[in-house]
Design a protein around this motif. Structure first.
Motif, PDB file in Angstrom:
ATOM      1  N   PRO A 206      15.493  -5.882   5.914  1.00 41.74           N
ATOM      2  CA  PRO A 206      16.257  -7.053   6.369  1.00 41.74           C
ATOM      3  C   PRO A 206      17.536  -7.301   5.591  1.00 41.74           C
ATOM      4  O   PRO A 206      18.524  -7.783   6.149  1.00 41.74           O
ATOM      5  CB  PRO A 206      15.286  -8.213   6.180  1.00 41.74           C
ATOM      6  CG  PRO A 206      14.109  -7.695   5.472  1.00 41.74           C
ATOM      7  CD  PRO A 206      14.119  -6.214   5.526  1.00 41.74           C
ATOM      8  N   GLU A 207      17.529  -6.953   4.318  1.00 42.29           N
ATOM      9  CA  GLU A 207      18.727  -7.191   3.510  1.00 42.29           C
ATOM     10  C   GLU A 207      19.879  -6.308   4.000  1.00 42.29           C
ATOM     11  O   GLU A 207      21.017  -6.760   4.105  1.00 42.29           O
ATOM     12  CB  GLU A 207      18.408  -6.902   2.049  1.00 42.29           C
ATOM     13  CG  GLU A 207      19.352  -7.603   1.119  1.00 42.29           C
ATOM     14  CD  GLU A 207      19.009  -7.326  -0.330  1.00 42.29           C
ATOM     15  OE1 GLU A 207      17.976  -6.699  -0.606  1.00 42.29           O
ATOM     16  OE2 GLU A 207      19.808  -7.722  -1.186  1.00 42.29           O
ATOM     17  N   MET A 208      19.555  -5.044   4.303  1.00 39.96           N
ATOM     18  CA  MET A 208      20.582  -4.153   4.843  1.00 39.96           C
ATOM     19  C   MET A 208      21.093  -4.703   6.178  1.00 39.96           C
ATOM     20  O   MET A 208      22.285  -4.779   6.426  1.00 39.96           O
ATOM     21  CB  MET A 208      20.000  -2.739   5.043  1.00 39.96           C
ATOM     22  CG  MET A 208      20.982  -1.714   5.574  1.00 39.96           C
ATOM     23  SD  MET A 208      21.362  -1.757   7.340  1.00 39.96           S
ATOM     24  CE  MET A 208      19.948  -0.915   8.041  1.00 39.96           C
ATOM     25  N   ILE A 230      14.306  -5.714  12.782  1.00 30.68           N
ATOM     26  CA  ILE A 230      13.891  -6.002  11.408  1.00 30.68           C
ATOM     27  C   ILE A 230      12.472  -5.514  11.193  1.00 30.68           C
ATOM     28  O   ILE A 230      11.681  -5.484  12.125  1.00 30.68           O
ATOM     29  CB  ILE A 230      13.966  -7.518  11.110  1.00 30.68           C
ATOM     30  CG1 ILE A 230      13.362  -8.299  12.278  1.00 30.68           C
ATOM     31  CG2 ILE A 230      15.394  -7.949  10.840  1.00 30.68           C
ATOM     32  CD1 ILE A 230      12.952  -9.666  11.973  1.00 30.68           C
ATOM     33  N   TYR A 231      12.177  -5.130   9.987  1.00 25.96           N
ATOM     34  CA  TYR A 231      10.811  -4.725   9.650  1.00 25.96           C
ATOM     35  C   TYR A 231      10.166  -5.822   8.825  1.00 25.96           C
ATOM     36  O   TYR A 231      10.732  -6.266   7.844  1.00 25.96           O
ATOM     37  CB  TYR A 231      10.840  -3.422   8.853  1.00 25.96           C
ATOM     38  CG  TYR A 231      11.084  -2.211   9.703  1.00 25.96           C
ATOM     39  CD1 TYR A 231      10.989  -2.265  11.082  1.00 25.96           C
ATOM     40  CD2 TYR A 231      11.424  -0.990   9.127  1.00 25.96           C
ATOM     41  CE1 TYR A 231      11.206  -1.162  11.867  1.00 25.96           C
ATOM     42  CE2 TYR A 231      11.654   0.125   9.912  1.00 25.96           C
ATOM     43  CZ  TYR A 231      11.534   0.026  11.284  1.00 25.96           C
ATOM     44  OH  TYR A 231      11.763   1.124  12.060  1.00 25.96           O
TER      45      TYR A 231
ATOM     46  N   GLY B 122      18.236 -16.111   5.229  1.00 19.74           N
ATOM     47  CA  GLY B 122      18.150 -14.719   5.691  1.00 19.74           C
ATOM     48  C   GLY B 122      19.163 -13.812   5.018  1.00 19.74           C
ATOM     49  O   GLY B 122      18.947 -12.611   4.878  1.00 19.74           O
ATOM     50  N   LYS B 123      20.272 -14.397   4.582  1.00 23.46           N
ATOM     51  CA  LYS B 123      21.337 -13.581   3.987  1.00 23.46           C
ATOM     52  C   LYS B 123      20.980 -13.064   2.605  1.00 23.46           C
ATOM     53  O   LYS B 123      21.696 -12.234   2.055  1.00 23.46           O
ATOM     54  CB  LYS B 123      22.637 -14.371   3.950  1.00 23.46           C
ATOM     55  CG  LYS B 123      23.242 -14.542   5.331  1.00 23.46           C
ATOM     56  CD  LYS B 123      24.628 -15.108   5.256  1.00 23.46           C
ATOM     57  CE  LYS B 123      25.203 -15.315   6.647  1.00 23.46           C
ATOM     58  NZ  LYS B 123      25.515 -14.062   7.329  1.00 23.46           N
ATOM     59  N   GLN B 124      19.924 -13.579   2.012  1.00 20.40           N
ATOM     60  CA  GLN B 124      19.564 -13.055   0.695  1.00 20.40           C
ATOM     61  C   GLN B 124      18.478 -11.981   0.789  1.00 20.40           C
ATOM     62  O   GLN B 124      17.993 -11.486  -0.214  1.00 20.40           O
ATOM     63  CB  GLN B 124      19.124 -14.179  -0.242  1.00 20.40           C
ATOM     64  CG  GLN B 124      17.745 -14.751   0.003  1.00 20.40           C
ATOM     65  CD  GLN B 124      17.387 -15.819  -1.018  1.00 20.40           C
ATOM     66  OE1 GLN B 124      17.973 -16.902  -1.024  1.00 20.40           O
ATOM     67  NE2 GLN B 124      16.455 -15.509  -1.901  1.00 20.40           N
ATOM     68  N   GLY B 125      18.114 -11.584   2.033  1.00 19.57           N
ATOM     69  CA  GLY B 125      17.045 -10.598   2.179  1.00 19.57           C
ATOM     70  C   GLY B 125      15.711 -11.200   1.789  1.00 19.57           C
ATOM     71  O   GLY B 125      15.581 -12.416   1.651  1.00 19.57           O
TER      72      GLY B 125
END
Lengths: 232, 347
Positions: A206-208, A230-231, B122-125
């Motif tokens: 998700p970060e990528m 997303i995984y 969400g932007k921080q993973g």
């Protein structure tokens, strides 16, 4: 705790998500350090890019995996890496041919469009694109794939043969000919412009996905043209 | 080996621990009482447990309560608390007082995997799932703990992606041996992770809030990647399988983005989608975040949208924005700045 909310109408259940079907494992093989392919009998049709939920038995919560095989093959394949603290993946890695696993019907909408596409992936995020290529879907204008080490470019022979020079590998920790020794995000950031009318398919951690999506958006690509898987 | 925390264990787990340590069964109930009713922070305060047993417990366990590191207060009275987790990561909780309610918005994960286009978390993973104790600690380690009237799982993270710990926290909050709260004071949100949502519906009695944001599949996919695997119609079909009774509430959260999901057609499609589900809609003003192409709808457009829904007899509210100046409002919680720099990444 009380169980007050009981199903009132089972006819309408999203069966594909809910029902697990027994499948026979045909092989488990390690294709790179800590990366595995699990193959099992295929019982259902699917569209390249779809996922299945897998569990060892009905008592455990299934997890989602992208299908990484052709939609005409007799076997279905998934790709996984072992999460040390995970419940399922260490056990999947120990399965043998003849063991059984529980699998849902395929579902999901991360499927190819009619437009030109760029595919961007890291790690096991390559899985849906493997399925698309092996199923004969039109190759993308670019496949951008990131890894830490050279041996982590999964299915690179397949991608090189089908996509050729439009298959771009980015390795952050090791160097080799024809492979970019940088982050794929750095390369994207350096581009003056990106095509705006094509579709961008992002798949990986998700970060990528969120970081690369922000980069692409900053280059003026409309968010409608970005598809993210997303995984979790 | 580091000591495990007792705070966050369910009564059954505490019973197992007592059995393992050779303590009488009644000690488990006493322990739960000290942990969840009296909320003590040290074993020595547990005076009805023998000194010997207290010593055994403290050899192997800690209570596990941690103070907040920092608090910021908004002009509207909202407070944002920062906590450190056991693994030295950071989470935020928002305390939102109003005339009739004192609500706490808790986090269930450090970061989030769901990648929604409009969300700061969400932007921080994703960094980690919170333990039951870390979820509950947000409730008991703020000065307003005894004033709280409502709890919402709408902070950092997707609660249904950490369903086991979330369910245990709900068990502790709502059990007689725990905080003994009514489940009707609790609202848990989800973007629609169907299998976990099903478990939540069947095994809890708390309210459910579903982040909807667009009634159209293609558009929802662009805003929320979860739509690829769990389309909103299937979420609706799942809800229709259950009888929620009169007391339990389902609500749909709908953030309004200018020119994206705020047309009358969207409102009408929303009504069609919700048909057969007894639920209300909360319209939420979008708080712009960095690097997003989205902006919030105007107040006028939100009012018009509300009117269309109300004409179709859908109970609709426009949710007041709270704590925006301290980044405590909906979708703004994030501890990205505190993450280690130069992490080993593959992209």
């Amino acid at each position: 705790m009380a169980f007050l909310c009981l199903p009132v109408n089972t006819n309408k259940m999203p069966q594909k998500i809910k029902q697990l079907h027994k499948h026979l494992v045909t092989s488990v093989s390690e294709i790179a350090d800590n990366y595995f392919i699990l193959s099992f009998t295929r019982k259902f049709k699917f569209k390249p890019g779809q996922v299945v939920a897998i569990a060892l038995d009905k008592s455990h919560e299934p997890r989602l995996y992208s299908i990484a095989s052709s939609n005409t093959a007799n076997e279905m394949r998934i790709l996984f890496d072992i999460k040390q603290e995970g419940f399922l993946t260490p056990k999947l890695a120990k399965l043998k041919a003849g063991d059984s696993i529980m699998v849902t019907e395929p579902f999901g909408e991360f499927i190819p469009s009619n437009s030109e596409e760029w595919w961007i992936a890291t790690g096991t995020g390559i899985a849906p694109f493997v399925s698309m290529i092996e199923s004969g879907i039109k190759p993308p204008k670019k496949l951008i794939y990131g890894a830490r080490y050279l041996d982590q470019f999964l299915f690179q022979d397949l991608m090189l043969s089908k996509i050729g020079n439009n298959y771009m590998r980015f390795c952050t920790q090791e160097k080799a000919d024809n492979i970019f020794n940088e982050r794929l995000s750095a390369w994207i950031e350096r581009q003056d412009t990106l095509p705006k009318q094509i579709k961008y398919y992002l798949c990986g951690n998700p970060e990528m996905v969120v970081d690369v999506r922000d980069l692409i958006l900053a280059k003026g690509v409309p968010f409608e043209n970005i598809m993210a898987e997303i995984y979790f | 080996m580091s000591k495990q925390a007792l705070f966050g264990k369910t009564l059954n787990e505490i019973k197992d621990i007592c059995k393992e340590l050779g303590m009488p069964a009644f000690v488990a109930k006493q322990l739960a009482d000290w942990l969840y009713k009296k909320k003590v922070s040290e074993f020595d305060s547990m005076v009805n447990i023998s000194k010997k047993n207290r010593a055994i417990l403290s050899e192997q366990y800690i209570i596990g309560l941690t103070n907040y590191n920092k608090v910021q207060e908004s002009v509207d009275g909202t407070k944002k608390y920062l906590f450190t987790t056991v693994s030295n990561q950071f989470i935020e909780a928002a305390y939102i007082p109003s005339e009739n309610r004192k609500t706490l918005c808790v986090s269930s994960q450090v970061g989030c995997k769901m990648g929604c286009l409009f969300c700061m978390t969400g932007k921080q993973g994703f960094q980690k799932n919170l333990t039951t104790g870390e979820i509950l600690n947000q409730m008991v380690s703020i000065p307003e703990t005894d004033e709280l009237t409502n709890l919402v799982y709408m902070g950092m993270g997707e609660p249904m992606d950490n369903i086991e710990e979330v369910m245990k926290s709900l068990e502790i909050i709502t059990s007689d041996w725990g905080f003994a709260w009514s489940p009707r004071r609790i609202n848990v949100s989800t973007i629609g992770v169907i299998p976990a949502m099903r478990k939540f519906i069947e095994e809890s009695e708390a309210h459910l809030a579903i982040s909807l944001h667009s009634p159209y599949n293609e558009q929802r996919k662009e805003l929320m990647p979860i739509e690829n695997v769990y389309p909103i119609e299937q979420v609706m079909d799942t809800l229709k399988e259950y009888d929620f009774g009169r007391q339990r509430r389902i609500s749909f959260e709908y953030i309004m983005f200018d020119g994206v999901n705020d047309s009358p057609e969207h409102a009408k499609e929303l009504v069609r989608l919700m048909s057969g589900v007894n639920a209300r809609i909360n319209l939420i003003k979008f708080h712009p975040i960095p690097d997003t192409p989205l902006t919030g709808s105007s107040d006028v457009i939100m009012e018009r949208f509300k009117e269309v829904l109300e004409q179709k007899k859908v109970i609709t509210t426009i949710r007041k924005s709270r704590g925006e100046d301290i980044y405590a409002a909906c979708g703004l919680l994030s501890t990205k700045k505190m993450l280690e720099k130069n992490q080993d990444k593959d992209y």
